[in-house]
Write a protein that holds these residues in place. Structure first.
Motif, PDB file in Angstrom:
ATOM      1  N   GLY A  96      -4.220  -8.663 -11.371  1.00 51.60           N
ATOM      2  CA  GLY A  96      -2.941  -8.779 -10.678  1.00 51.60           C
ATOM      3  C   GLY A  96      -3.038  -9.613  -9.420  1.00 51.60           C
ATOM      4  O   GLY A  96      -3.629 -10.687  -9.413  1.00 51.60           O
ATOM      5  N   ASP A  97      -2.475  -9.066  -8.337  1.00 49.02           N
ATOM      6  CA  ASP A  97      -2.436  -9.779  -7.059  1.00 49.02           C
ATOM      7  C   ASP A  97      -3.216  -9.004  -6.010  1.00 49.02           C
ATOM      8  O   ASP A  97      -3.969  -8.076  -6.342  1.00 49.02           O
ATOM      9  N   VAL A  98      -3.056  -9.367  -4.731  1.00 49.65           N
ATOM     10  CA  VAL A  98      -3.829  -8.697  -3.680  1.00 49.65           C
ATOM     11  C   VAL A  98      -3.446  -7.224  -3.560  1.00 49.65           C
ATOM     12  O   VAL A  98      -4.281  -6.394  -3.182  1.00 49.65           O
ATOM     13  N   TYR A  99      -2.208  -6.885  -3.893  1.00 50.31           N
ATOM     14  CA  TYR A  99      -1.804  -5.476  -3.862  1.00 50.31           C
ATOM     15  C   TYR A  99      -2.551  -4.687  -4.931  1.00 50.31           C
ATOM     16  O   TYR A  99      -3.040  -3.579  -4.687  1.00 50.31           O
ATOM     17  N   ALA A 100      -2.648  -5.265  -6.125  1.00 50.36           N
ATOM     18  CA  ALA A 100      -3.394  -4.615  -7.202  1.00 50.36           C
ATOM     19  C   ALA A 100      -4.871  -4.526  -6.849  1.00 50.36           C
ATOM     20  O   ALA A 100      -5.533  -3.517  -7.145  1.00 50.36           O
ATOM     21  N   LEU A 101      -5.397  -5.553  -6.184  1.00 49.96           N
ATOM     22  CA  LEU A 101      -6.801  -5.538  -5.780  1.00 49.96           C
ATOM     23  C   LEU A 101      -7.059  -4.438  -4.758  1.00 49.96           C
ATOM     24  O   LEU A 101      -8.052  -3.707  -4.845  1.00 49.96           O
ATOM     25  N   ALA A 125      -3.586 -16.129   1.201  1.00 45.92           N
ATOM     26  CA  ALA A 125      -2.248 -15.628   0.885  1.00 45.92           C
ATOM     27  C   ALA A 125      -2.304 -14.111   0.831  1.00 45.92           C
ATOM     28  O   ALA A 125      -3.205 -13.535   0.217  1.00 45.92           O
ATOM     29  N   GLY A 126      -1.364 -13.471   1.490  1.00 45.05           N
ATOM     30  CA  GLY A 126      -1.356 -12.012   1.504  1.00 45.05           C
ATOM     31  C   GLY A 126      -2.280 -11.452   2.574  1.00 45.05           C
ATOM     32  O   GLY A 126      -3.137 -12.161   3.123  1.00 45.05           O
ATOM     33  N   ASP A 127      -2.105 -10.178   2.868  1.00 46.47           N
ATOM     34  CA  ASP A 127      -2.882  -9.516   3.921  1.00 46.47           C
ATOM     35  C   ASP A 127      -3.795  -8.471   3.298  1.00 46.47           C
ATOM     36  O   ASP A 127      -3.556  -7.272   3.406  1.00 46.47           O
ATOM     37  N   LEU A 128      -4.830  -8.937   2.600  1.00 46.88           N
ATOM     38  CA  LEU A 128      -5.752  -8.023   1.945  1.00 46.88           C
ATOM     39  C   LEU A 128      -6.464  -7.130   2.955  1.00 46.88           C
ATOM     40  O   LEU A 128      -6.622  -5.924   2.733  1.00 46.88           O
ATOM     41  N   SER A 129      -6.872  -7.699   4.088  1.00 45.88           N
ATOM     42  CA  SER A 129      -7.555  -6.907   5.119  1.00 45.88           C
ATOM     43  C   SER A 129      -6.654  -5.789   5.632  1.00 45.88           C
ATOM     44  O   SER A 129      -7.102  -4.651   5.827  1.00 45.88           O
ATOM     45  N   GLY A 130      -5.370  -6.104   5.853  1.00 44.85           N
ATOM     46  CA  GLY A 130      -4.441  -5.090   6.329  1.00 44.85           C
ATOM     47  C   GLY A 130      -4.212  -4.002   5.304  1.00 44.85           C
ATOM     48  O   GLY A 130      -4.154  -2.801   5.648  1.00 44.85           O
ATOM     49  N   LEU A 131      -4.077  -4.377   4.043  1.00 43.49           N
ATOM     50  CA  LEU A 131      -3.858  -3.403   2.982  1.00 43.49           C
ATOM     51  C   LEU A 131      -5.037  -2.444   2.870  1.00 43.49           C
ATOM     52  O   LEU A 131      -4.861  -1.228   2.729  1.00 43.49           O
ATOM     53  N   LEU A 132      -6.245  -2.996   2.932  1.00 51.10           N
ATOM     54  CA  LEU A 132      -7.427  -2.148   2.818  1.00 51.10           C
ATOM     55  C   LEU A 132      -7.703  -1.396   4.114  1.00 51.10           C
ATOM     56  O   LEU A 132      -8.205  -0.267   4.095  1.00 51.10           O
ATOM     57  N   GLY A 133      -7.358  -2.013   5.256  1.00 51.82           N
ATOM     58  CA  GLY A 133      -7.527  -1.329   6.525  1.00 51.82           C
ATOM     59  C   GLY A 133      -6.696  -0.056   6.599  1.00 51.82           C
ATOM     60  O   GLY A 133      -7.119   0.950   7.173  1.00 51.82           O
ATOM     61  N   SER A 134      -5.516  -0.095   5.987  1.00 50.71           N
ATOM     62  CA  SER A 134      -4.663   1.096   5.972  1.00 50.71           C
ATOM     63  C   SER A 134      -5.258   2.220   5.133  1.00 50.71           C
ATOM     64  O   SER A 134      -4.853   3.380   5.250  1.00 50.71           O
ATOM     65  N   LYS A 135      -6.222   1.872   4.287  1.00 44.82           N
ATOM     66  CA  LYS A 135      -6.913   2.870   3.469  1.00 44.82           C
ATOM     67  C   LYS A 135      -8.238   3.293   4.096  1.00 44.82           C
ATOM     68  O   LYS A 135      -9.001   4.056   3.495  1.00 44.82           O
TER      69      LYS A 135
END
Length: 245
Positions: A96-101, A125-135
């Motif tokens: 998928g995309d960075v959200y799926a990752l 593209a996208g904020d993968l660090s932010g998405l994972l940082g929230s986890k």
């Protein structure tokens, strides 16, 4: 169909071969040229896993080091395939995309196990660090390559568009879409898009393809893959939909 591939050369050639096998006539006009950045081998002592959001990230990493002993989380199947072909044994695809990752890493990884190394380009593209940082994960991003936009549309591609010799354009990223439509405008070819379908990997790609600095691009149609994966994009081609080969 007469198809134009806008991917970087490393990804475009395998896709062109596949399209020929399907009976299409592809041509290649890379919108981004990859520049591999020099630097030391990445430090992996505190790294629990590698994050690759494109096959170019894999290519950049293996140019720096022969280490293949960290698990890999890849954004999609093509990136995962590139990692396996480069010698990584433990590879999982988010398909998928960075959200799926980010969801995949959240399910498989543990924040306390160490840093996640995101091998990326200078522009992401996208904020993968932010998405994972929230986890609760710590992400270290290292830019190992630069994707440089093409400065001019190739003479052959411009002639084919002007003469109605292209049926559809395949676009895989918003940045590629923006680069392509700007080059079309610079060549005075936006009006020629009226006879051309544009096949987009995602809604974000489609949005970027529809306008050029607020000017509407008059595509014959704008089609979007059901999933942000190459196979889903190819399913938009005639005879490749549901139930197709």
């Amino acid at each position: 169909m007469r198809l134009l591939i806008t991917r970087p050369a490393e990804d475009a050639e395998p896709l062109a071969r596949r399209l020929r096998e399907l009976g299409h006539v592809p041509s290649v006009e890379p919108m981004l040229d990859m520049v591999w950045l020099d630097g030391p081998a990445p430090e992996l002592k505190d790294v629990q896993a590698l994050l690759f959001t494109s096959a170019n990230g894999v290519r950049a990493f293996v140019r720096r080091t022969d280490r293949r002993d960290r698990p890999v989380y890849a954004v999609g199947d093509a990136t995962a395939r590139a990692a396996r072909e480069s010698g990584f044994d433990s590879v999982e695809s988010a398909s998928g995309d960075v959200y799926a990752l980010a969801e995949l890493v959240g399910e498989r990884g543990r924040p306390e196990a160490g840093v996640l190394l995101h091998v990326a380009g200078t522009t992401v593209a996208g904020d993968l660090s932010g998405l994972l940082g929230s986890k609760g994960f710590a992400v270290r991003r290292e830019a190992m390559y630069e994707a440089c936009p093409s400065a001019v549309l190739g003479r052959g591609t411009a002639a084919a568009l002007a003469e109605g010799g292209i049926d559809a354009v395949l676009i895989f990223s918003p940045r590629t879409a923006r680069s392509f439509v700007r080059l079309l405008r610079g060549a005075g070819l936006l009006d020629r898009c009226r006879t051309v379908d544009v096949l987009c990997l995602s809604p974000a790609v489609a949005e970027a393809a529809r306008t050029c600095d607020a000017e509407h691009v008059p595509w014959k149609s704008v089609q979007v893959a059901e999933r942000p994966e190459q196979d889903s994009l190819l399913a938009l081609l005639p005879g490749r939909g549901r139930g197709g080969a």
